[in-house]
Design a protein around this motif. Structure first.
Motif, mmCIF file in Angstrom:
data_model
loop_
_atom_site.group_PDB
_atom_site.id
_atom_site.type_symbol
_atom_site.label_atom_id
_atom_site.label_comp_id
_atom_site.label_asym_id
_atom_site.label_seq_id
_atom_site.Cartn_x
_atom_site.Cartn_y
_atom_site.Cartn_z
ATOM 1 N N GLU A 168 -72.598 56.588 -40.036
ATOM 2 C CA GLU A 168 -71.172 56.248 -40.115
ATOM 3 C C GLU A 168 -70.574 56.851 -41.379
ATOM 4 O O GLU A 168 -69.461 57.383 -41.378
ATOM 5 N N ALA A 169 -71.319 56.755 -42.476
ATOM 6 C CA ALA A 169 -70.832 57.283 -43.761
ATOM 7 C C ALA A 169 -70.622 58.792 -43.674
ATOM 8 O O ALA A 169 -69.667 59.334 -44.245
ATOM 9 N N THR A 173 -67.289 60.910 -44.510
ATOM 10 C CA THR A 173 -67.283 62.035 -45.458
ATOM 11 C C THR A 173 -66.653 63.261 -44.817
ATOM 12 O O THR A 173 -65.846 63.965 -45.445
ATOM 13 N N LEU A 174 -67.007 63.520 -43.571
ATOM 14 C CA LEU A 174 -66.474 64.694 -42.879
ATOM 15 C C LEU A 174 -64.958 64.560 -42.698
ATOM 16 O O LEU A 174 -64.202 65.508 -42.936
ATOM 17 N N ALA A 175 -64.508 63.358 -42.291
ATOM 18 C CA ALA A 175 -63.074 63.139 -42.090
ATOM 19 C C ALA A 175 -62.324 63.299 -43.412
ATOM 20 O O ALA A 175 -61.257 63.923 -43.464
ATOM 21 N N ASN A 176 -62.918 62.755 -44.490
ATOM 22 C CA ASN A 176 -62.275 62.885 -45.809
ATOM 23 C C ASN A 176 -62.193 64.343 -46.239
ATOM 24 O O ASN A 176 -61.222 64.761 -46.876
ATOM 25 N N SER A 177 -63.212 65.127 -45.893
ATOM 26 C CA SER A 177 -63.199 66.539 -46.303
ATOM 27 C C SER A 177 -62.063 67.288 -45.599
ATOM 28 O O SER A 177 -61.466 68.211 -46.160
#
Ligand code: RP5
Length: 191
Positions: A168-169, A173-177
């Motif tokens: 999930e993390a 992280t990918l979405a935040n990037s």
């Protein structure tokens, strides 16, 4: 067989469940490749597993050059506690398929771009399995090797809450990037 214990990566000190301890200390995933010349690509699968703190082993075996070694490896893997096999090969890439023929473990195939056909040969040889003998084939090359590691983590994550949380993390992280890329793009374009 070279082994990596996952405890030193992103595992937390609070992990106490036996299953979790196994995931971090006993190889759960076996990464094999047709030749040592495949290592540059296949180490991406290893890196992904290390990011999740998953113990793995890594070795070379060839469907064509060492068929007995390959069959022996595949037949014994489940008895050694391996739960997922990642197999990368290039050219007439039969490694993942031959391994899948000798085991009931899930097999993930990574097509390697090591010939003048740039991996299209490996992709077709790996993906076109006959009904009854599945190989979960990922993309050609490094992206595929990374995804093979993540897919193995997802399979193991079905029985590990801690691993499921790490997955999930990763999504976050990918979405935040992407948010960050969007922000930078707007600054670059002055919009
Ligand atoms: C395949 O042949 C291997 O997986 C490798 O991608 C390719 C070339 O092997 P080497 O000739 O470099 O050993 O079996």
């Amino acid at each position: 067989m070279v082994q990596y214990a996952g405890g030193g990566a992103r595992g937390t000190a609070a992990e106490t469940a036996t299953l979790q301890e196994d995931i971090m200390s006993k190889p759960q995933v076996s990464i094999v490749m047709g030749s040592d010349s495949d290592l540059d690509i296949m180490r991406e699968a290893a890196k992904a597993l290390e990011d999740f703190g998953i113990a793995y082993e890594i070795d070379v075996t060839s469907a064509h050059r060492s068929p007995e070694r390959t069959a022996d490896f595949a037949r014994k893997a489940v008895g050694r506690g391996i739960r997922v096999i990642i197999a990368g090969a290039g050219g007439a890439a039969h490694l993942a398929g031959v391994i899948a023929a000798h085991t009931t473990l899930p097999v993930i195939g990574v097509p390697i771009s090591s010939t003048p056909l740039n991996g299209m040969d490996s992709l077709l040889a790996t993906v076109q399995m006959p009904a009854g003998i599945p190989v979960a084939t990922v993309a050609i090359g490094k992206a595929g090797a990374t995804n093979a590691g993540i897919l193995a983590a997802q399979i193991l994550g079905l029985s590990s809450e801690s691993l499921a949380r790490k997955l999930e993390a990763l999504k976050e992280t990918l979405a935040n990037s992407v948010e960050e890329k969007s922000r930078k793009l707007k600054i670059t374009l002055g919009t």
